[in-house]
Design a protein around this motif. Sequence first.
Motif, PDB file in Angstrom:
ATOM      1  N   CYS A  30       1.086  -1.226   0.323  1.00 17.48           N
ATOM      2  CA  CYS A  30      -0.102   0.296  -0.205  1.00 17.48           C
ATOM      3  C   CYS A  30       0.995   1.779  -0.263  1.00 17.48           C
ATOM      4  O   CYS A  30       1.932   1.646   0.677  1.00 17.48           O
ATOM      5  CB  CYS A  30      -0.844  -0.062   1.160  1.00 17.48           C
ATOM      6  N   CYS A  32       1.006   3.792   1.496  1.00 18.38           N
ATOM      7  CA  CYS A  32       0.125   4.652   2.930  1.00 18.38           C
ATOM      8  C   CYS A  32       2.266   3.689   3.609  1.00 18.38           C
ATOM      9  O   CYS A  32       3.254   3.798   5.125  1.00 18.38           O
ATOM     10  CB  CYS A  32      -0.273   4.582   4.280  1.00 18.38           C
ATOM     11  N   SER A  34       2.392   0.308   5.071  1.00 23.17           N
ATOM     12  CA  SER A  34       2.290   0.146   6.341  1.00 23.17           C
ATOM     13  C   SER A  34       2.481  -1.375   6.280  1.00 23.17           C
ATOM     14  O   SER A  34       2.478  -2.232   7.141  1.00 23.17           O
ATOM     15  CB  SER A  34      -0.136  -0.272   5.854  1.00 23.17           C
ATOM     16  N   CYS A  41      -6.076  -2.289   2.313  1.00 22.43           N
ATOM     17  CA  CYS A  41      -5.437  -1.250   3.152  1.00 22.43           C
ATOM     18  C   CYS A  41      -6.144   0.641   3.040  1.00 22.43           C
ATOM     19  O   CYS A  41      -7.437   0.101   3.175  1.00 22.43           O
ATOM     20  CB  CYS A  41      -3.846  -1.397   3.516  1.00 22.43           C
ATOM     21  N   CYS A  42      -5.492   1.149   2.116  1.00 21.09           N
ATOM     22  CA  CYS A  42      -5.964   2.130   1.645  1.00 21.09           C
ATOM     23  C   CYS A  42      -6.844   2.690   0.633  1.00 21.09           C
ATOM     24  O   CYS A  42      -7.055   3.705   0.574  1.00 21.09           O
ATOM     25  CB  CYS A  42      -4.771   3.154   1.592  1.00 21.09           C
TER      26      CYS A  42
HETATM   27 ZN    ZN Z   1      -2.972   1.530   3.216  1.00 18.76          ZN
END
Ligand code: ZN
Length: 399
Positions: A30, A32, A34, A41-42
């Motif tokens: 992802c 972000c 993570s 995820c996002c």
């Molecule tokens: Zn994410």
Amino acid sequence: MNFQKFDEIFNRKNYPAFNKNYLPMDDYPCICLSGEKYRNCCKKDVEEALQHENGEKECEELKKIYCKNTKKLISTKIVNKAINKKNISYCLAEKVFGNCNACNNVKSHTLAKGSILSNLADNDNVLIAFNDHQMIDKKLFDDNIDAYYMDVSIDDASLAVSYCKDHDRDLFLEIEADGKNQYSHTKIQNLEYALKSISFQVYYNLENIKYLAELIKTSKNVLGSYKGIESKLLMNYSVLVDELFKLYPLSQMILEDIKEYRQRGKIKKLKTEYFKLPCKKINISCSEVIEEQSINYFINIVNAPEPYIIISYYENEKYSTWINAKKKEFEDEKYKSFYMYDFILSFIITNAQNIYMNKCKFNQLSKEEKRFLYLIHREGTYYIPDNELKDMNNFFFDR
Ligand SMILES: [Zn+2]
Ligand SMILES: [Zn+2]
């Protein structure tokens, strides 16, 4: 993603991948960072945000957290944390030289302190840098141009945490010395300068990627469009990741060359052109990698102690080398300082971030000249009509 682990940082698999529209791909990490797949995820929030048009109030809020200007988008907060808390820390020489002590990664200058920063500063301990974090605001720009520059003490200039203590000392012996070592175009000096510039560029790239990942975590609105300006965040992100994995192998190549040189006194690949500047001193310094016509050039502007521009690169058979043409033009040119002025303005000031200037000389510039210089840095010479180009030869070069 752990920005303190070499193997994680320099593994392409830990970064997102983008399709040709710069949208993140489902089964890759992802954006972000993570560690989850994007689809789990996002993704949902990102897709919503991309449809969303930010209102005026949101734009104002975003301006405070997201200072976007193509490559120049790093935030002071990220820089401070990366360096002072060693949030981004590794030894770039870990794979090639080994025996690093990971607990011992140190803050070090990506512009040699002796041969570049001290010589640039004269007796002052403070240099001037462009403030890339300031958004262009017409009123501020007209009223207080000094807000677009910052004082940086020599000790804090151009830092990165990209070597362990031993390698930071050993890898730059020739050029660090005390600034009195004359630049004499030796192979090892050229390699060390090239390594400085790529050390900066790799670290800067990572700071930017981390910044974008954290922004996305903070507010998905950064992905929506600004009033009048379309958000290019995902495109920037994709470019940064691509660049990182072009720069990383180059950095390892330079390190391999240094190792080879130490063991056998030879280097195979690095080429260098250098320009002896027609002046006593140059009032800006820079260490940066700039891509031109598909080749990455390792660029250093130094007073070592005489003023030089040193440009190294690895040849690529597919592309003819732009630098050879530049060198020839320079040699044939009658007015060398004008040629170099133009080169520094349109190539270095426009493309580079890791630039420092002599404070005393800078203070002698008029407000108009400071605005001009900043605009060039931000937007390039392209939009400036020839008759508005200022002659700042005397600022750059001391006779
Ligand atoms: Zn994410
Ligand atoms: Zn090391």
